[in-house]
Design a protein around this motif. Structure first.
Motif, PDB file in Angstrom:
ATOM      1  N   SER A  46      39.515  39.643  42.196  1.00 50.23           N
ATOM      2  CA  SER A  46      38.748  38.401  42.297  1.00 50.23           C
ATOM      3  C   SER A  46      39.313  37.378  41.326  1.00 50.23           C
ATOM      4  CB  SER A  46      37.273  38.658  41.964  1.00 50.23           C
ATOM      5  OG  SER A  46      36.533  37.451  42.030  1.00 50.23           O
ATOM      6  N   PRO A  80      34.962  31.484  44.169  1.00 50.12           N
ATOM      7  CA  PRO A  80      35.561  32.818  44.044  1.00 50.12           C
ATOM      8  C   PRO A  80      36.498  33.101  45.207  1.00 50.12           C
ATOM      9  CG  PRO A  80      33.265  32.984  44.756  1.00 50.12           C
ATOM     10  CD  PRO A  80      33.504  31.551  44.397  1.00 50.12           C
ATOM     11  N   VAL A 122      38.788  36.498  46.744  1.00 44.59           N
ATOM     12  CA  VAL A 122      38.987  37.935  46.573  1.00 44.59           C
ATOM     13  C   VAL A 122      39.914  38.444  47.655  1.00 44.59           C
ATOM     14  CG1 VAL A 122      36.970  38.583  47.968  1.00 44.59           C
ATOM     15  CG2 VAL A 122      37.793  40.139  46.182  1.00 44.59           C
TER      16      VAL A 122
END
Length: 260
Positions: free
Chosen positions: A36, A44, A46
């Motif tokens: 992440s 974010p 990921v």
């Protein structure tokens, strides 16, 4: 992984044990982890990555002279120099990694800072800021060596680390298909119609000049990422236990048992 050393922090011994147990079932040397980051819009991001192991372990010897005498708690992953995650990590190097090992029933989360090592030809080559000499220590296998390797008396601050050698070893231990991928155009861009831009194995390119060009591009695009870990969270669902390890300002760790 490369087995654990008695000087390894408790969390690394647990990490190695669980990953080795999972590998016995799946045959994967490095079970995948989710990385992440923070994208350039502050959101974010990921994706799955494959760890290459800890500096000093396995094929990640710290120099050509190292015969397997050193280990560390610095985890490595890799990426293409032109992937989005590179700019994200240059902008914000705080990261988390998480692995769920379904056959062992264990979740492992790692938090820390990422430091990138680019090819010497890359203008960002000097981005690597982590002084890993503070994060390595000698392996201790015999009882006599254990006494000599008392953490109160020995650290790795005087050891010579050849980071280019580490990066090259990481690259060489990829499969031919993965090595070829690093010669491709930037990931995430529209795919071109020219299939020659996407070799499946560089040694199979018949034209020698072309083969050397793609080999050079692959090495130039290969970035090794060092994760300086400061927090570890391990949940063992089989025993319903959870431990949180936090690194103090020095090289020691605190351990806290918490509810899963």
């Amino acid at each position: 992984m490369d087995g654990s050393c008695n000087r390894d922090p408790e969390w690394k011994r647990a990490f190695t044990k669980y990953f080795d147990k999972e590998r016995e079932i799946t045959g994967e040397r490095f079970p995948p982890m989710a990385l992440s980051t923070v994208d350039l819009d502050g959101r974010p991001a990921v994706r799955m990555v494959s760890p290459r192991g800890f500096v000093g372990d396995g094929f990640l010897r710290i120099s050509p002279e190292d015969k397997g005498h050193w280990t560390s708690d610095v985890l490595t992953i890799c990426t293409h120099a032109k992937s989005n995650k590179v700019q994200e990590l240059v902008n914000t190097n705080d990261v988390q990694l998480v692995a769920y090992l379904p056959h062992t029933g264990v979740q492992i989360r790692l938090g820390g800072n990422a430091s990138l090592l680019f090819h010497p030809d890359n203008p960002n080559h000097s981005t690597l800021s982590l002084d890993m000499r503070q994060r390595v220590w000698p392996r201790c296998e015999s009882l006599a060596e254990r006494e000599e390797c008392d953490p109160a008396h020995i650290n790795g601050c005087d050891v010579e680390l050849d980071v280019e050698y580490i990066r090259e070893q990481a690259y060489l231990h990829h499969s031919p298909a993965i090595q070829a991928w690093y010669s491709w155009p930037p990931p995430g861009r529209a795919r071109g119609a020219d299939s020659s831009l996407y070799p499946t194995e560089i040694p199979k390119i018949e034209d020698k000049a072309e083969m050397e060009k793609y080999e050079a591009n692959a090495r130039r695009n290969y970035v090794l990422i060092f994760i300086d870990i400061s927090k570890v969270d391990i949940v063992d669902l089989n025993s319903s236990t959870r431990k949180i390890y936090s690194r103090r300002g020095d090289t020691t760790w605190s351990t806290q048992n918490v509810n899963p």
